[in-house]
Motif scaffolding. Structure first.
Motif, PDB file in Angstrom:
ATOM      1  N   LEU A   1      17.602  -1.846  -5.193  1.00  0.00           N
ATOM      2  CA  LEU A   1      16.882  -2.931  -5.853  1.00  0.00           C
ATOM      3  C   LEU A   1      15.747  -3.473  -4.991  1.00  0.00           C
ATOM      4  CD1 LEU A   1      16.860  -4.841  -8.367  1.00  0.00           C
ATOM      5  CD2 LEU A   1      18.353  -6.360  -7.054  1.00  0.00           C
ATOM      6  N   CYS A   2      15.934  -3.459  -3.671  1.00  0.00           N
ATOM      7  CA  CYS A   2      14.926  -4.027  -2.776  1.00  0.00           C
ATOM      8  C   CYS A   2      13.783  -3.063  -2.457  1.00  0.00           C
ATOM      9  CB  CYS A   2      15.593  -4.472  -1.476  1.00  0.00           C
ATOM     10  SG  CYS A   2      16.721  -5.872  -1.669  1.00  0.00           S
ATOM     11  N   ILE A   3      13.962  -1.777  -2.722  1.00  0.00           N
ATOM     12  CA  ILE A   3      12.943  -0.802  -2.345  1.00  0.00           C
ATOM     13  C   ILE A   3      11.624  -1.018  -3.088  1.00  0.00           C
ATOM     14  CG2 ILE A   3      12.320   1.650  -2.440  1.00  0.00           C
ATOM     15  CD1 ILE A   3      15.252   2.277  -1.761  1.00  0.00           C
ATOM     16  N   PRO A   4      11.610  -1.072  -4.434  1.00  0.00           N
ATOM     17  CA  PRO A   4      10.311  -1.193  -5.122  1.00  0.00           C
ATOM     18  C   PRO A   4       9.531  -2.449  -4.758  1.00  0.00           C
ATOM     19  CG  PRO A   4      12.018  -0.464  -6.646  1.00  0.00           C
ATOM     20  CD  PRO A   4      12.717  -0.899  -5.404  1.00  0.00           C
ATOM     21  N   PRO A   5      10.157  -3.642  -4.724  1.00  0.00           N
ATOM     22  CA  PRO A   5       9.369  -4.818  -4.325  1.00  0.00           C
ATOM     23  C   PRO A   5       8.794  -4.685  -2.921  1.00  0.00           C
ATOM     24  CG  PRO A   5      11.437  -5.490  -5.321  1.00  0.00           C
ATOM     25  CD  PRO A   5      11.535  -4.027  -5.111  1.00  0.00           C
ATOM     26  N   GLN A   6       9.593  -4.128  -1.994  1.00  0.00           N
ATOM     27  CA  GLN A   6       9.126  -4.021  -0.618  1.00  0.00           C
ATOM     28  C   GLN A   6       7.963  -3.059  -0.497  1.00  0.00           C
ATOM     29  OE1 GLN A   6      10.469  -5.777   2.290  1.00  0.00           O
ATOM     30  NE2 GLN A   6       8.390  -5.108   2.774  1.00  0.00           N
ATOM     31  N   VAL A   7       8.108  -1.861  -1.074  1.00  0.00           N
ATOM     32  CA  VAL A   7       7.062  -0.849  -0.949  1.00  0.00           C
ATOM     33  C   VAL A   7       5.817  -1.240  -1.722  1.00  0.00           C
ATOM     34  CG1 VAL A   7       6.450   1.539  -1.477  1.00  0.00           C
ATOM     35  CG2 VAL A   7       8.694   1.026  -0.509  1.00  0.00           C
ATOM     36  N   MET A   8       5.992  -1.693  -2.945  1.00  0.00           N
ATOM     37  CA  MET A   8       4.831  -1.938  -3.794  1.00  0.00           C
ATOM     38  C   MET A   8       4.094  -3.211  -3.415  1.00  0.00           C
ATOM     39  SD  MET A   8       6.218  -0.438  -7.405  1.00  0.00           S
ATOM     40  CE  MET A   8       6.138   1.356  -7.638  1.00  0.00           C
ATOM     41  N   ARG A   9       4.776  -4.159  -2.850  1.00  0.00           N
ATOM     42  CA  ARG A   9       4.068  -5.337  -2.354  1.00  0.00           C
ATOM     43  C   ARG A   9       3.339  -5.045  -1.046  1.00  0.00           C
ATOM     44  NH1 ARG A   9       8.869  -9.590  -4.046  1.00  0.00           N
ATOM     45  NH2 ARG A   9       8.193  -9.861  -6.215  1.00  0.00           N
ATOM     46  N   ALA A  10       3.714  -3.936  -0.402  1.00  0.00           N
ATOM     47  CA  ALA A  10       2.990  -3.502   0.796  1.00  0.00           C
ATOM     48  C   ALA A  10       1.755  -2.681   0.449  1.00  0.00           C
ATOM     49  CB  ALA A  10       3.914  -2.694   1.698  1.00  0.00           C
ATOM     50  N   ALA A  11       1.602  -2.339  -0.820  1.00  0.00           N
ATOM     51  CA  ALA A  11       0.426  -1.574  -1.268  1.00  0.00           C
ATOM     52  C   ALA A  11      -0.694  -2.562  -1.580  1.00  0.00           C
ATOM     53  CB  ALA A  11       0.774  -0.745  -2.498  1.00  0.00           C
ATOM     54  N   VAL A  12      -1.668  -2.630  -0.683  1.00  0.00           N
ATOM     55  CA  VAL A  12      -2.735  -3.625  -0.811  1.00  0.00           C
ATOM     56  C   VAL A  12      -4.097  -2.966  -0.618  1.00  0.00           C
ATOM     57  CG1 VAL A  12      -1.273  -5.535  -0.063  1.00  0.00           C
ATOM     58  CG2 VAL A  12      -2.549  -4.215   1.644  1.00  0.00           C
ATOM     59  N   ARG A  13      -5.123  -3.663  -1.079  1.00  0.00           N
ATOM     60  CA  ARG A  13      -6.492  -3.203  -0.860  1.00  0.00           C
ATOM     61  C   ARG A  13      -6.898  -3.454   0.594  1.00  0.00           C
ATOM     62  NH1 ARG A  13      -8.617  -2.753  -6.147  1.00  0.00           N
ATOM     63  NH2 ARG A  13      -7.422  -3.971  -7.683  1.00  0.00           N
ATOM     64  N   ASP A  14      -8.098  -2.998   0.944  1.00  0.00           N
ATOM     65  CA  ASP A  14      -8.588  -3.218   2.305  1.00  0.00           C
ATOM     66  C   ASP A  14      -8.651  -4.698   2.646  1.00  0.00           C
ATOM     67  OD1 ASP A  14      -8.859  -0.511   2.704  1.00  0.00           O
ATOM     68  OD2 ASP A  14     -10.972  -0.465   2.135  1.00  0.00           O
ATOM     69  N   ASP A  15      -8.919  -5.556   1.628  1.00  0.00           N
ATOM     70  CA  ASP A  15      -9.002  -6.992   1.871  1.00  0.00           C
ATOM     71  C   ASP A  15      -7.645  -7.684   1.690  1.00  0.00           C
ATOM     72  OD1 ASP A  15      -8.639  -6.848  -0.840  1.00  0.00           O
ATOM     73  OD2 ASP A  15     -10.543  -7.822  -1.381  1.00  0.00           O
ATOM     74  N   LEU A  16      -6.554  -6.839   1.606  1.00  0.00           N
ATOM     75  CA  LEU A  16      -5.173  -7.302   1.517  1.00  0.00           C
ATOM     76  C   LEU A  16      -4.797  -7.874   0.160  1.00  0.00           C
ATOM     77  CD1 LEU A  16      -4.600  -8.908   5.046  1.00  0.00           C
ATOM     78  CD2 LEU A  16      -4.330  -6.532   4.319  1.00  0.00           C
ATOM     79  N   ARG A  17      -5.664  -7.726  -0.829  1.00  0.00           N
ATOM     80  CA  ARG A  17      -5.271  -8.141  -2.178  1.00  0.00           C
ATOM     81  C   ARG A  17      -4.224  -7.184  -2.721  1.00  0.00           C
ATOM     82  NH1 ARG A  17     -10.091  -8.156  -5.969  1.00  0.00           N
ATOM     83  NH2 ARG A  17     -10.843  -6.532  -4.523  1.00  0.00           N
ATOM     84  N   PRO A  18      -3.173  -7.687  -3.381  1.00  0.00           N
ATOM     85  CA  PRO A  18      -2.101  -6.812  -3.868  1.00  0.00           C
ATOM     86  C   PRO A  18      -2.569  -5.930  -5.029  1.00  0.00           C
ATOM     87  CG  PRO A  18      -1.770  -9.064  -4.642  1.00  0.00           C
ATOM     88  CD  PRO A  18      -2.904  -9.120  -3.660  1.00  0.00           C
ATOM     89  N   LEU A  19      -2.045  -4.710  -5.046  1.00  0.00           N
ATOM     90  CA  LEU A  19      -2.357  -3.765  -6.119  1.00  0.00           C
ATOM     91  C   LEU A  19      -1.284  -3.763  -7.201  1.00  0.00           C
ATOM     92  CD1 LEU A  19      -3.654  -0.910  -3.834  1.00  0.00           C
ATOM     93  CD2 LEU A  19      -5.002  -2.103  -5.567  1.00  0.00           C
TER      94      LEU A  19
END
Length: 320
Positions: free
Chosen positions: A18-36
């Motif tokens: 359950l914790c994997i998708p939030p952790q990985v996908m919230r770590a996916a950010v643009r160069d300016d750190l905006r979330p994708l």
């Protein structure tokens, strides 16, 4: 707009998954750190969800989050109906009915049982945890199950193998959605490799058959002590004091394998042990396991578990 992901916790939920998708996908950010990604963790109702690890979780969202999602992810679960009876509970079916047509569906580990019960895997290739593959095949015979891989990408439906394979799948999804640079950045943040070689077959422990003290079991034990020697069918039959024909028939009856296939399996098993527990050169591992040459070892190891010797050693041999 950020890609909207709903992670559906189905009781009893596997907390690690359950914790994997939030952790990985919230770590996916643009160069300016905006979330994708915009990630919402939800349940089939507003009630707390019991986890397999001995605690319950109060989630921020109910099933309404499913109706807004571009991707729905179902982590592993012990839910009785899909895991043992091949059906969905009324509450779970009602929640999944909120998912919009065309929404990408993903499962982690035994979450594949939920997708199987929903019928979305029929006629598709999929995977789940290797330990539950036989049960899955029995409940969902229309699914083309491949229990040897870490994940399966079938376009709008993706499934992963057990537990940590969810990391591999989520990073693959990030890579597919936003490219390798973003996925690698997310992997570095999570301190995990951006890509693992091979499949989950390399993690399956296959026990030796117990044949008791009759039949060809004594010859199997004798052969295991001599794997580095040039054993062949004639030598095995001679040790068992049987004709080659009788020995072959008895061997297959007791093990379900031909003697040659069994011998290769045990030599590969020995090679894996040596790669895990020693720093021996690959040539020496091949010799001691009876596979002869490094080239032969590479071929048999790739056939058995899908990885090269050095890649296998990096995975299982601690450094330092």
């Amino acid at each position: 707009m950020a890609h909207r992901v709903a992670v559906l916790a189905v009781e009893e939920a596997v907390g690690f998954d359950l914790c994997i998708p939030p952790q990985v996908m919230r770590a996916a950010v643009r160069d300016d750190l905006r979330p994708l990604y915009e990630v919402a963790v939800c349940g089939v109702s507003a009630a707390p969800v019991r986890m397999t690890a001995g605690f319950s979780a109060v989630l921020d969202h109910g099933p309404e989050a499913l109706a807004e999602a571009d991707t729905v992810i179902i982590p592993g679960t012990l839910a009785v109906e899909p895991r043992h009876h091949g059906v969905l509970s009324e509450e779970l079916a009602a929640a999944l009915a909120l998912v919009r047509p065309g929404t990408r569906l993903i499962s982690i580990c035994t979450g594949a049982f939920v997708l199987g019960a929903a019928g979305v895997l029929d006629g598709r290739r999929a995977t789940t945890h290797w330990r539950f593959a036989d049960t899955f095949r029995r409940l969902y015979p229309r699914v083309e199950l491949d229990p040897d891989v870490l994940f399966v990408d079938d376009g709008d439906v993706l499934t992963s193998a057990g537990l940590a394979a969810g990391l591999d799948l989520c990073l693959h999804v990030v890579r597919s959605d936003f490219g390798s640079e973003v996925a690698n950045r997310a992997a570095r943040y999570c301190v995990v490799p951006p890509w693992r070689e091979g499949g989950q077959s390399q993690y399956i422990d296959v026990p030796l058959p117990d044949g008791g003290d009759s039949g060809v079991s004594a010859t199997r034990a004798w052969a295991l002590d001599r794997l580095a020697e040039p054993l062949d069918l004639a030598a095995l039959a001679a040790h068992a004091r049987m004709s080659v024909r009788t020995f072959s028939r008895r061997f297959r009856a007791e093990t379900g394998l031909s003697a040659g296939t069994w011998l290769i399996q045990q030599r590969v098993r020995r090679a894996r042990e040596l790669l895990e527990r020693t720093d021996l050169p690959v040539d020496e591992v091949a010799r001691r396991s009876g596979l002869g040459t490094a080239a032969s070892l590479r071929q048999h190891l790739r056939t058995a578990i899908g990885v090269a010797p050095l890649a296998y050693r990096r995975t299982f041999r601690p450094t330092g």
